[in-house]
Enzyme design. Structure first.
Site, PDB file in Angstrom:
ATOM      1  CD  GLU A 103      -2.706   1.571   2.853  1.00 46.63           C
ATOM      2  OE1 GLU A 103      -3.538   1.229   2.643  1.00 46.63           O
ATOM      3  OE2 GLU A 103      -1.872   1.325   3.821  1.00 46.63           O
ATOM      4  CG  HIS A 113       1.364   5.065   7.466  1.00 55.46           C
ATOM      5  ND1 HIS A 113       1.655   3.675   7.482  1.00 55.46           N
ATOM      6  CD2 HIS A 113       2.167   5.583   7.069  1.00 55.46           C
ATOM      7  CE1 HIS A 113       2.859   3.684   6.699  1.00 55.46           C
ATOM      8  NE2 HIS A 113       3.329   4.960   6.678  1.00 55.46           N
ATOM      9  CB  CYS A 135      -0.021  -2.231   5.482  1.00 51.32           C
ATOM     10  SG  CYS A 135      -0.595  -1.124   6.768  1.00 51.32           S
TER      11      CYS A 135
HETATM   12  N1  GLY Z   1       6.642  -1.657   9.264  1.00 51.82           N
HETATM   13  C1  GLY Z   1       5.963  -0.620   8.379  1.00 51.82           C
HETATM   14  C2  GLY Z   1       6.770   0.797   8.290  1.00 51.82           C
HETATM   15  O1  GLY Z   1       7.161   0.964   9.175  1.00 51.82           O
HETATM   16  O2  GLY Z   1       6.510   1.186   7.210  1.00 51.82           O
END
Ligand code: GLY
Length: 252
Positions: free
Chosen positions: A60, A159, A246
């Site tokens: 994603e 996020h 994700c």
């Molecule tokens: N582990 C997902 C990220 O930190 O982008």
């Protein structure tokens, strides 16, 4: 989607825990998600793992897609920058001649996990991963295609989509106490209680809501809307700061 790297236990995490990721169990959880998407009627394509990039299953973050248009990102974490090109090539193939695919260049950084599309609006988290130039890049690319872009401050979590996701073009799920619901304007905001915040990241496709297992109030709220529910165990994905959205890019 992309398979889980053999190196997945080295994924970037905000708050490392003592408990190591069980890569085999992560693969089983990933496979169950593939099955759930297929049972919702989607055609699922799985790219091979990229062992040089522990986080590469989180596709994603690599591209924002709306219809035939795609903006390839430039992830905020250095270790993730090498993940995008193979995703871009596959998207170019899938969209064919009708598609318009563009890249993102320094100094802009964008993680797809910060970019939530609801109808003709992109809500973009301004986070530690997505910078001001990144927000501007989303506005430049998608603004020209008739999309509104709304910047949402992200602080204290990874996020925007860790705390918010689309239910349909009129409604979002939002974890209580994270971002101001006013950012979502006229959309209906379905509040997820704090102790179920992880389940604010859900995938709703074709009348099916795929949600994390063990969050009864989120389940009930989505069931009340007439959605079929599939619950998935995500313990190992969560240890890598990942959740359902994700792990896939939904085209269309
Ligand atoms: N582990 C997902 C990220 O930190 O982008």
């Amino acid at each position: 989607m992309r398979g889980i790297s053999a190196t997945f236990r080295d994924a970037v995490v905000m708050h490392p825990t003592a408990e190591a990721i069980d890569v085999e169990r992560a693969r089983l959880q990933h496979a169950a998600y593939v099955h759930a998407l297929r049972s919702a009627g989607l055609v699922v394509e799985i790219m091979p793992p990229l062992d040089a990039h522990p986080d590469a299953c989180f596709v994603e973050d690599c591209a924002l897609v709306a219809g035939a248009h795609a903006l390839v990102t430039r992830p905020g974490a250095l270790s993730r920058r090498g993940e995008t090109e193979s995703v871009a090539e596959r998207i170019v193939d899938l969209l064919g001649d009708t598609g318009r695919v563009e890249r993102t260049y320094a100094p802009a950084t964008i993680d797809g996990g910060d970019c939530l599309r609801v109808g003709k609006t992109w809500f973009v988290g301004r986070s530690a991963r997505t910078n001001d130039e990144g927000v501007r890049r989303v506005r430049e690319f998608f603004g020209a295609l008739g999309f509104a872009v709304v910047e949402v401050p992200v602080e204290g979590f990874l996020h925007l989509k860790c705390v918010a996701s689309r239910i349909d073009d009129g409604a979002v799920l939002l974890a209580e106490g994270t971002v101001d619901p006013a950012h979502f304007g006229n959309l209906e905001v379905v509040t997820v209680p704090r102790d179920e915040a992880y389940a604010a990241n859900a995938v709703v496709v074709q009348g099916t809501a795929i949600i994390a297992k063990g969050f009864p109030r989120v389940r009930a709220a989505l069931e009340q809307r007439g959605l079929r529910i599939i619950e998935l165990a995500l313990s190992e994905i969560a240890k890598a700061d990942g959740s359902l959205t994700c792990l896939s890019i939904v085209l269309g």
